[in-house]
Scaffold this active site. Structure first.
Site, PDB file in Angstrom:
ATOM      1  N   CYS A 170       0.829  -1.189   0.000  1.00  0.00           N
ATOM      2  CA  CYS A 170       0.000   0.000   0.000  1.00  0.00           C
ATOM      3  C   CYS A 170       0.876   1.255   0.000  1.00  0.00           C
ATOM      4  O   CYS A 170       2.057   1.196   0.317  1.00  0.00           O
ATOM      5  CB  CYS A 170      -0.898   0.013   1.225  1.00  0.00           C
ATOM      6  SG  CYS A 170      -1.757  -1.548   1.523  1.00  0.00           S
ATOM      7  N   ARG A 210       2.353   0.734  -6.937  1.00  0.00           N
ATOM      8  CA  ARG A 210       2.431  -0.275  -5.890  1.00  0.00           C
ATOM      9  C   ARG A 210       1.207  -1.195  -5.887  1.00  0.00           C
ATOM     10  O   ARG A 210       1.219  -2.243  -5.259  1.00  0.00           O
ATOM     11  CB  ARG A 210       2.577   0.411  -4.525  1.00  0.00           C
ATOM     12  CG  ARG A 210       3.822   1.268  -4.421  1.00  0.00           C
ATOM     13  CD  ARG A 210       3.785   2.168  -3.185  1.00  0.00           C
ATOM     14  NE  ARG A 210       4.044   1.416  -1.972  1.00  0.00           N
ATOM     15  CZ  ARG A 210       5.240   1.198  -1.458  1.00  0.00           C
ATOM     16  NH1 ARG A 210       6.318   1.646  -2.090  1.00  0.00           N
ATOM     17  NH2 ARG A 210       5.397   0.527  -0.356  1.00  0.00           N
ATOM     18  N   TRP A 246      -4.220  -1.921  -0.740  1.00  0.00           N
ATOM     19  CA  TRP A 246      -4.397  -3.226  -1.377  1.00  0.00           C
ATOM     20  C   TRP A 246      -5.064  -4.119  -0.345  1.00  0.00           C
ATOM     21  O   TRP A 246      -4.516  -4.367   0.725  1.00  0.00           O
ATOM     22  CB  TRP A 246      -3.053  -3.806  -1.806  1.00  0.00           C
ATOM     23  CG  TRP A 246      -3.185  -5.154  -2.435  1.00  0.00           C
ATOM     24  CD1 TRP A 246      -3.182  -6.363  -1.796  1.00  0.00           C
ATOM     25  CD2 TRP A 246      -3.399  -5.439  -3.809  1.00  0.00           C
ATOM     26  NE1 TRP A 246      -3.356  -7.382  -2.701  1.00  0.00           N
ATOM     27  CE2 TRP A 246      -3.495  -6.844  -3.943  1.00  0.00           C
ATOM     28  CE3 TRP A 246      -3.507  -4.644  -4.955  1.00  0.00           C
ATOM     29  CZ2 TRP A 246      -3.689  -7.457  -5.171  1.00  0.00           C
ATOM     30  CZ3 TRP A 246      -3.701  -5.270  -6.174  1.00  0.00           C
ATOM     31  CH2 TRP A 246      -3.792  -6.653  -6.268  1.00  0.00           C
ATOM     32  N   ASN A 289       0.370   0.138   6.310  1.00  0.00           N
ATOM     33  CA  ASN A 289       0.850  -0.803   5.311  1.00  0.00           C
ATOM     34  C   ASN A 289       1.429  -1.995   6.042  1.00  0.00           C
ATOM     35  O   ASN A 289       2.266  -1.828   6.926  1.00  0.00           O
ATOM     36  CB  ASN A 289       1.925  -0.139   4.435  1.00  0.00           C
ATOM     37  CG  ASN A 289       2.429  -1.051   3.339  1.00  0.00           C
ATOM     38  OD1 ASN A 289       1.844  -2.091   3.083  1.00  0.00           O
ATOM     39  ND2 ASN A 289       3.516  -0.652   2.703  1.00  0.00           N
ATOM     40  N   GLY A 290       0.998  -3.208   5.677  1.00  0.00           N
ATOM     41  CA  GLY A 290       1.509  -4.398   6.335  1.00  0.00           C
ATOM     42  C   GLY A 290       0.393  -5.240   6.913  1.00  0.00           C
ATOM     43  O   GLY A 290      -0.787  -5.087   6.563  1.00  0.00           O
ATOM     44  N   GLU A 342      19.769 -21.959  -6.052  1.00  0.00           N
ATOM     45  CA  GLU A 342      19.542 -20.510  -6.131  1.00  0.00           C
ATOM     46  C   GLU A 342      20.715 -19.738  -5.534  1.00  0.00           C
ATOM     47  O   GLU A 342      21.135 -18.714  -6.072  1.00  0.00           O
ATOM     48  CB  GLU A 342      18.240 -20.155  -5.410  1.00  0.00           C
ATOM     49  CG  GLU A 342      17.927 -18.664  -5.326  1.00  0.00           C
ATOM     50  CD  GLU A 342      17.711 -17.996  -6.674  1.00  0.00           C
ATOM     51  OE1 GLU A 342      17.606 -16.756  -6.692  1.00  0.00           O
ATOM     52  OE2 GLU A 342      17.666 -18.692  -7.709  1.00  0.00           O
ATOM     53  N   LYS A 402      22.944 -17.114  -7.709  1.00  0.00           N
ATOM     54  CA  LYS A 402      23.123 -15.706  -7.332  1.00  0.00           C
ATOM     55  C   LYS A 402      24.605 -15.347  -7.265  1.00  0.00           C
ATOM     56  O   LYS A 402      25.021 -14.289  -7.722  1.00  0.00           O
ATOM     57  CB  LYS A 402      22.456 -15.419  -5.977  1.00  0.00           C
ATOM     58  CG  LYS A 402      20.965 -15.300  -6.037  1.00  0.00           C
ATOM     59  CD  LYS A 402      20.538 -14.030  -6.772  1.00  0.00           C
ATOM     60  CE  LYS A 402      19.133 -14.152  -7.313  1.00  0.00           C
ATOM     61  NZ  LYS A 402      19.010 -15.032  -8.479  1.00  0.00           N
ATOM     62  N   GLU A 413      26.003 -15.140 -10.786  1.00  0.00           N
ATOM     63  CA  GLU A 413      25.463 -14.030 -11.567  1.00  0.00           C
ATOM     64  C   GLU A 413      26.163 -12.705 -11.277  1.00  0.00           C
ATOM     65  O   GLU A 413      26.468 -11.937 -12.199  1.00  0.00           O
ATOM     66  CB  GLU A 413      23.965 -13.854 -11.270  1.00  0.00           C
ATOM     67  CG  GLU A 413      23.061 -14.854 -11.938  1.00  0.00           C
ATOM     68  CD  GLU A 413      21.600 -14.586 -11.618  1.00  0.00           C
ATOM     69  OE1 GLU A 413      20.773 -14.562 -12.544  1.00  0.00           O
ATOM     70  OE2 GLU A 413      21.276 -14.408 -10.413  1.00  0.00           O
ATOM     71  N   HIS A 448      28.470 -38.981  -4.443  1.00  0.00           N
ATOM     72  CA  HIS A 448      28.392 -39.492  -5.813  1.00  0.00           C
ATOM     73  C   HIS A 448      29.192 -38.633  -6.791  1.00  0.00           C
ATOM     74  O   HIS A 448      28.921 -38.655  -7.994  1.00  0.00           O
ATOM     75  CB  HIS A 448      26.929 -39.587  -6.256  1.00  0.00           C
ATOM     76  CG  HIS A 448      26.132 -40.560  -5.452  1.00  0.00           C
ATOM     77  ND1 HIS A 448      26.094 -41.902  -5.743  1.00  0.00           N
ATOM     78  CD2 HIS A 448      25.371 -40.394  -4.337  1.00  0.00           C
ATOM     79  CE1 HIS A 448      25.331 -42.528  -4.855  1.00  0.00           C
ATOM     80  NE2 HIS A 448      24.883 -41.627  -3.991  1.00  0.00           N
ATOM     81  N   LYS A 465      17.685  -8.383 -17.841  1.00  0.00           N
ATOM     82  CA  LYS A 465      16.594  -8.620 -16.899  1.00  0.00           C
ATOM     83  C   LYS A 465      15.544  -9.546 -17.490  1.00  0.00           C
ATOM     84  O   LYS A 465      15.008 -10.411 -16.805  1.00  0.00           O
ATOM     85  CB  LYS A 465      15.955  -7.287 -16.496  1.00  0.00           C
ATOM     86  CG  LYS A 465      14.885  -7.413 -15.414  1.00  0.00           C
ATOM     87  CD  LYS A 465      15.474  -7.912 -14.114  1.00  0.00           C
ATOM     88  CE  LYS A 465      14.432  -8.010 -13.016  1.00  0.00           C
ATOM     89  NZ  LYS A 465      14.968  -8.678 -11.824  1.00  0.00           N
TER      90      LYS A 465
END
Length: 606
Positions: A2, A27, A74, A98-99, A478, A482, A485, A501, A601
């Protein structure tokens, strides 16, 4: 996510509040409102829908005041109606928020028992009632606000007016960002520098746990203990207003820190906190599905792998996850009784789009998990499940990843309930666990100083191995991705059970081994792998939780203790440490964090 704006001004604020809210439309929101001090009394105007609806209300019935607050909401707790729109006014208090207030149900029951009546379905209203009750006890506005904050659990940003305090705003941050803007005899509070851009380029950012009293003279800021603190005022260049980084050096760092708010926004779209039910739109008949086929690339593929673990475990529904660039060319055997889920932050990934079309040609129903709801993948899918995380500028995905995983968790809960694998009580428990994830993610981000120290050593390495079991094996991939990247260090992620293995041949005293091992059903196996690595001179960074730290074998070079969490959300909580590690290694090496070499991106060509 929000939007919040507050102004202690010298001239009328109505139009300026609306102008700032327009800058926060990106937002996402489904209602809006403003409140102001008018002759010492609080008044508000609210409307469901877009800001033009609020503007129509204000044109018919304007607010003439120099101090006010505004909000774009929201919907999380309660439908997007006028009665649930912010600001909420109770007695002497007007509040925008907000939250999520995680303990709102307990607080609401307590306040109702004390004779207070609620006018909305929101969690926010408990803040207004609690603060008003503290004022009735004779506490000063600042002391009443601090006492209120002490009762709240969750991730939240608050902006408050107190009736009779004509030139004062109270503000607080615990998770979602909140900034203070310094003008000439005026002060501003906003969700980010973008909201404050029309009024000032002098901005200070509240830190987690901070609360503040804002008036014409400036801001008194206090930390969570109530001790006065100073937050640096920075000058934000005009050219950076649209894409400013706040207190952060890079967008990637900013986006890592935005994850509690981003995940809260995502989660609120897919679970109902009032009824404790999962709510996936689109009418997918999970009970009638034969299987799910997930197609994705890069980080989205890894999010899909985590989704597979959870969906199969909770819903007993077979799931295949494949790299989109390989999937369509191997001519897979597909059946119309399956659902294909195309996962892509941009919604334009060429390989994923091609795989989606291949499945559709085989008669499969389709769903898109995307950030860009007007993208090609979204437009061509039968069902769209947006991740709602807001713009992600850094090329290496962070908050989009955790938002995608959040959607996968909600999907797993909904599918499990639809297929009769869990009852309503278990669904409610799982929803409560998921709603608590933003707070735990924020706690995990709080490990940043310790991780920065580790990064100084990792930055010297030529090779790094990541190990994990269960969902952590996907997170190991992941973490390695990262690091590759943005730091350009060679890294590989493995399921820890595969160590013997082959990968164990790579272990020596010069190769850091990152082991992801929360205290779960796989912990003992992961601890055994840790011992095997250390026996061969491996330099182990053991990332676990509080209970795991108690049971960890001795000898790890570093033990990072993340917050304990239910296995349902451990992949969300453990994401922040691996993202921060990659980020700080890249900073140590002087790499271009936000725009790493050779990467884009959105990959819109095969």
């Amino acid at each position: 996510m929000c939007g919040i704006i507050g102004i202690v001004g010298k001239s009328e604020v109505q139009d300026r509040l609306v102008e700032s809210l327009k800058r926060l439309e990106y937002r996402g929101y489904d209602s809006a409102g403003i409140a102001a001090q008018v002759d010492g009394r609080l008044q508000r105007r609210r409307a469901p829908g877009k800001l033009r609806e609020l503007e129509a209300v204000l044109a018919a019935d304007p607010l003439h005041a120099t101090t006010g607050i505004g909000h774009t909401r929201w919907a999380t707790h309660g439908a997007p109606t006028e009665r649930n729109a912010h600001p909420h006014i109770v007695g002497r208090v007007a509040v925008v928020h907000n939250g999520i207030i995680e303990n709102f149900a307990e607080l609401k029951a307590e306040l109702t028992a004390a004779g207070r009546t609620f006018a909305s379905d929101t969690d926010t209203e408990v803040v207004a009632h609690l603060l008003d009750s503290n004022l009735e006890k004779g506490l000063s506005p600042l002391k009443a606000f601090q006492a209120t904050l002490d009762r709240l659990n969750g991730a939240f940003a608050l902006c408050v007016l107190i009736g009779g305090e004509d030139e004062v705003i109270l503000a607080a941050r615990n998770g979602p960002p909140l900034a203070l803007g310094y003008g000439q005899g005026e002060m501003f509070v906003g969700s980010d520098g973008l909201a404050l851009g029309p009024f000032t380029n002098r901005v200070a950012y509240l830190e987690d746990g901070d609360f503040a009293l804002v008036d014409h003279e400036g801001a008194q800021v206090f930390d969570e203990t109530g001790a006065p603190v100073t937050r640096e005022i920075k000058t934000v260049p005009a050219s950076a207003v649209l894409m400013e980084k706040g207190n952060y050096r890079h967008f990637m760092e900013k986006e890592i820190h935005e994850q509690p708010e981003g995940c809260q926004h995502t989660i609120s779209a897919y679970v109902d906190a009032l009824t404790s039910r999962a709510k996936l739109p689109g009418g997918v008949d999970f009970a009638g599905l034969e299987r799910i086929q997930i197609v994705a690339c890069g980080t989205s593929y890894i999010a899909g792998m985590i989704g597979r673990y959870l969906i199969e475990q909770l819903a007993d529904l077979p799931v295949d996850v494949e790299i989109a660039s390989e999937f369509r060319y191997r001519q897979p055997a597909l059946r119309s009784g399956a659902l294909v889920i195309a996962m892509s932050q941009s919604g334009e990934t060429a390989d994923t789009l091609a795989a989606l079309r291949y499945c559709q040609a085989k008669g499969m129903r389709s769903a898109a998990v995307v950030n860009a709801t007007e993208s090609t993948i979204a437009r061509e899918s039968d069902v769209v499940w947006p991740i709602h995380c807001g713009p992600e500028i850094g090329v290496a995905s962070t908050k989009a990843f955790t938002a995608q995983v959040s959607v996968m968790i909600a999907l797993a809960i909904a599918a499990a309930k639809a297929r009769g694998r869990i009852d309503e009580a278990e669904e409610a428990r799982l929803v409560k666990v998921l709603l608590g994830a933003p707070r735990l993610i924020a706690e995990a981000i709080g490990l940043e100083d310790a991780i920065r120290d580790i990064a100084a050593e990792i930055a010297k390495a030529k090779d790094v191995l990541y190990l994990g079991r269960g969902p952590m094996s996907a997170l190991a991939l992941e973490g390695a991705l990262k690091l590759k990247e943005i730091s350009y260090i060679h890294a590989e992620g493995y399921a820890a059970g595969e160590l013997k293995h082959g990968p164990i041949a790579l272990v020596d005293d010069r190769t850091p081994i990152i082991i992801l091992a929360p205290y779960d059903a796989w912990f003992e196996k992961s601890a055994s792998n840790m011992s095997e690595v250390m026996a061969r001179g491996g330099q182990v960074v053991f990332i676990t939780d509080t209970e795991g730290a108690r049971h960890a074998p001795a000898g790890a070079k570093v033990v990072v203790t993340a917050p304990s969490s239910d296995p349902l959300i451990s992949s969300l909580v453990m994401s922040a440490p691996i993202q921060l590690l990659a980020y700080h290694v890249a900073v140590q090496k002087g790499a271009d964090v936000d725009q790493p070499r050779n990467l884009a991106k959105s990959v819109t060509v095969e």
